[in-house]
Design a protein around this motif. Structure first.
Motif, PDB file in Angstrom:
ATOM      1  N   TYR A  87      -5.755  -0.933  -0.514  1.00  0.00           N
ATOM      2  CA  TYR A  87      -5.113  -1.386  -1.871  1.00  0.00           C
ATOM      3  C   TYR A  87      -5.505  -0.789  -2.979  1.00  0.00           C
ATOM      4  CZ  TYR A  87      -3.647  -5.153   1.497  1.00  0.00           C
ATOM      5  OH  TYR A  87      -2.948  -5.744   2.204  1.00  0.00           O
ATOM      6  N   PRO A  88      -4.721  -0.938  -4.196  1.00  0.00           N
ATOM      7  CA  PRO A  88      -4.886  -0.140  -5.518  1.00  0.00           C
ATOM      8  C   PRO A  88      -6.322  -0.737  -6.240  1.00  0.00           C
ATOM      9  CG  PRO A  88      -2.791  -1.203  -5.272  1.00  0.00           C
ATOM     10  CD  PRO A  88      -3.307  -1.460  -4.077  1.00  0.00           C
ATOM     11  N   CYS A 140       5.748  -0.232  -9.652  1.00  0.00           N
ATOM     12  CA  CYS A 140       5.615  -1.031  -8.644  1.00  0.00           C
ATOM     13  C   CYS A 140       6.971  -1.534  -7.823  1.00  0.00           C
ATOM     14  CB  CYS A 140       4.664  -2.012  -8.572  1.00  0.00           C
ATOM     15  SG  CYS A 140       4.455  -2.985  -7.272  1.00  0.00           S
ATOM     16  N   THR A 166      -6.556   4.331  -7.410  1.00  0.00           N
ATOM     17  CA  THR A 166      -6.756   4.989  -6.345  1.00  0.00           C
ATOM     18  C   THR A 166      -6.342   3.975  -5.206  1.00  0.00           C
ATOM     19  OG1 THR A 166      -9.066   4.597  -6.356  1.00  0.00           O
ATOM     20  CG2 THR A 166      -8.456   6.608  -7.136  1.00  0.00           C
ATOM     21  N   LEU A 167      -6.174   4.404  -3.975  1.00  0.00           N
ATOM     22  CA  LEU A 167      -6.299   3.294  -2.972  1.00  0.00           C
ATOM     23  C   LEU A 167      -7.578   3.285  -2.140  1.00  0.00           C
ATOM     24  CD1 LEU A 167      -2.809   3.883  -1.146  1.00  0.00           C
ATOM     25  CD2 LEU A 167      -3.553   2.194  -2.832  1.00  0.00           C
ATOM     26  N   SER A 202       0.869  -1.262   0.092  1.00  0.00           N
ATOM     27  CA  SER A 202      -0.026   0.080  -0.027  1.00  0.00           C
ATOM     28  C   SER A 202       0.844   1.275  -0.024  1.00  0.00           C
ATOM     29  CB  SER A 202      -1.074  -0.073   1.193  1.00  0.00           C
ATOM     30  OG  SER A 202      -1.811  -1.213   1.073  1.00  0.00           O
ATOM     31  N   CYS A 203       1.954   1.236  -0.806  1.00  0.00           N
ATOM     32  CA  CYS A 203       2.687   2.325  -0.705  1.00  0.00           C
ATOM     33  C   CYS A 203       2.257   3.594  -1.462  1.00  0.00           C
ATOM     34  CB  CYS A 203       4.185   1.922  -1.231  1.00  0.00           C
ATOM     35  SG  CYS A 203       4.381   1.293  -3.020  1.00  0.00           S
ATOM     36  N   SER A 204       1.470   3.502  -2.419  1.00  0.00           N
ATOM     37  CA  SER A 204       0.757   4.257  -3.262  1.00  0.00           C
ATOM     38  C   SER A 204       1.873   4.809  -4.432  1.00  0.00           C
ATOM     39  CB  SER A 204       0.352   5.559  -2.629  1.00  0.00           C
ATOM     40  OG  SER A 204       1.310   6.286  -2.205  1.00  0.00           O
ATOM     41  N   CYS A 215       2.359   1.812 -14.210  1.00  0.00           N
ATOM     42  CA  CYS A 215       1.942   1.490 -13.031  1.00  0.00           C
ATOM     43  C   CYS A 215       2.809  -0.105 -12.688  1.00  0.00           C
ATOM     44  CB  CYS A 215       0.647   1.243 -12.593  1.00  0.00           C
ATOM     45  SG  CYS A 215      -0.433   0.041 -13.541  1.00  0.00           S
ATOM     46  N   VAL A 229      -0.287   4.738  -7.655  1.00  0.00           N
ATOM     47  CA  VAL A 229      -1.318   5.763  -7.955  1.00  0.00           C
ATOM     48  C   VAL A 229      -0.498   7.220  -8.302  1.00  0.00           C
ATOM     49  CG1 VAL A 229      -2.745   7.526  -6.284  1.00  0.00           C
ATOM     50  CG2 VAL A 229      -2.603   4.958  -5.746  1.00  0.00           C
TER      51      VAL A 229
END
Length: 71
Positions: free
Chosen positions: A42-43, A60, A29-30, A15-17, A56, A20
């Motif tokens: 989560y994404p 990651c 979005t998370l 969940s590091c974003s 993306c 995003v």
């Protein structure tokens, strides 16, 4: 939407974003997807705006995204 969509593997996701921030179309979005008991964010992709560019996936750090044509 064109071609492939990002598919998220929530096991390695932290969940590091980064995804995003990396998305040039602001399609990720998370959100609380109900994946775990802690209700971590989560994404989630907005398929209507996603072009399947794969930025993306490359961004990651955990390798938690793959592009899938069957998504």
């Amino acid at each position: 939407m064109k071609g492939k969509l990002p598919v998220f593997d929530f096991e390695p996701c932290v969940s590091c974003s980064v995804c995003v921030l990396a998305c040039p179309f602001s399609c990720i979005t998370l959100s609380v997807n109900g994946v775990d008991a802690l209700k971590n964010l989560y994404p989630k992709v907005d398929a209507s705006g996603c072009t399947g560019c794969g930025i993306c996936e490359k961004a990651c750090p955990m390798g938690a995204i793959r592009m899938d044509g069957n998504a």
